[in-house]
Design an enzyme around this catalytic site. Sequence first.
Site, mmCIF file in Angstrom:
data_model
loop_
_atom_site.group_PDB
_atom_site.id
_atom_site.type_symbol
_atom_site.label_atom_id
_atom_site.label_comp_id
_atom_site.label_asym_id
_atom_site.label_seq_id
_atom_site.Cartn_x
_atom_site.Cartn_y
_atom_site.Cartn_z
ATOM 1 N N THR A 308 0.839 -1.180 0.000
ATOM 2 C CA THR A 308 0.000 0.000 0.000
ATOM 3 C C THR A 308 0.882 1.239 0.000
ATOM 4 O O THR A 308 2.042 1.161 0.353
ATOM 5 C CB THR A 308 -0.852 0.003 1.306
ATOM 6 O OG1 THR A 308 -1.607 -1.193 1.363
ATOM 7 C CG2 THR A 308 -1.784 1.191 1.397
ATOM 8 N N GLY A 389 1.157 -1.298 5.220
ATOM 9 C CA GLY A 389 1.313 -2.322 6.243
ATOM 10 C C GLY A 389 0.295 -3.424 6.152
ATOM 11 O O GLY A 389 0.212 -4.269 7.050
ATOM 12 N N GLY A 390 -0.499 -3.444 5.069
ATOM 13 C CA GLY A 390 -1.429 -4.542 4.871
ATOM 14 C C GLY A 390 -2.370 -4.744 6.039
ATOM 15 O O GLY A 390 -2.928 -3.808 6.607
#
Length: 500
Positions: A308, A389-390
């Site tokens: 992201t 950071g998913g």
Amino acid sequence: MPEVAIAAPHPDAVAAARTVVAGGGGAVDAAIAAAAALTVAYPHQCSVGGDLIALIRRPSGDVRAVISAGAAASAFDPASVAGLDRMPPGGPLAITVPGVVAGWAELASLGARLPLSDLLQPAIGLAADGVAVSPGLVRGTIDRLAVVRADPGLSALVLEDDGEPRAAGSPLVQPALAGTLTQIARDWRSFYTGPLAERVAAALERFGSPLRASDLAAHRAEVGEPLSRTKDGVVWSVAPPPSQGAALLAVLAAPPAGRLAAAREAELRRDALLGDPAKGPIDVEALLGASAASVQALPTGPKPAGDTVAVTAVGSDGTAVTLIQSVFQTFGSGLLDPETGIVFHNRGSAFSIDPAHPGRVQPGARPPHTLCPVIAVAGDTVMALGCQGGRAQAWILSQVAEDALVADDLGAILDRPRWVIGSRDLGMPSPTLLLEPDVPGTQALSSAAADLGLTVVTSVTKRDDAGHVQVSRLNRAGLSAAADPRADGVGTILTSPDQP
């Protein structure tokens, strides 16, 4: 003179923001220009073929959530994934309608000073003239080298003729993407209807996706109320479902000593309860940890990795934007269309294939989303916060949010060692607490992890898994911004000419 604080994970994104602010743009303009530039400079993390979720605070104090998360194909056949234990992590079945472009347009309508076409010009120039390969792109290419090598489009973009990753500093020229961005600048709707949309739909069909032109045409960005809670005089606002924003509020509600346990509980609740509210009721109170709903009897969601970019911007007039856009896993679906230059995301891999799950895959549904933008307001302080950071975004942000609201040195807050929890998304075979070196309270965290049944792993260096946090802030002292040192970014203050 009016000013804008901005933070982004790549210097060319901040340079794009500087250009539009110098041309009279404000915080919203800066954020969109930076976001567009990142689709060129950071193709492993974001693309016009991905999704966008954002929050915007206007000078009046009104905060709105912009959710431009695309849906599965209207003709998606659940039988195509029958017999699998999870959605495919990549490839054509993992692609949902890309929402980034509609998200930019919606944000622009809520507060941009310049036309959207002007905001995309720096990105078009970067794509046409070339941008230097960043260390972050090199790391992403190495991490997903097998996937990159398997796709001719990605291989041509980021590999040398010998099949090895392009070196940091080498030029990355993307003429096809420049053409696509030029068409979007002329008319952003062309991405969803018209000749460009037809080219995008044709590419998706060639790849084997069930998405068609009608699915693109049906997409709309959603604007609505954020999910907000007040703690100790601070109003924290996040995006509502299908975003995981409630997980951050649940962790922030816990005392600092209990944050790891709160994060683990929030993770379990999110994995069991998050889905698309347009397709059925979502138990938000349970996601917040405010109800006694048990997650033990519910099916768990998938655990894909995520990648992201976040951009934050705050203006001296009190406007604040936190924008997160993503291809989900590094290089998304692993498919780049050479004709348009678009990398397609794999957001559909976050669907559950369990028919009892609220986030189950079904025609026209949006998958559970990891993107977690935050705006905090306390008195005369306004802060925009976001991170890469998913699935770990909520706990990453919980470790910096409160201190970033008041600290004099924002950079020092972002540089502190952090912890994350996860499993497959961290490359671990089982639920794990991953500690960066010298995390404060390591012994207490390790003890709590043992009680929670988490394996403890300590990294030898700081890691991208611990997030790339971006923060911009306005308070009595003025504007400030910082970019996470784990990425390639910059946080700075930009000056705009006085408005007539």
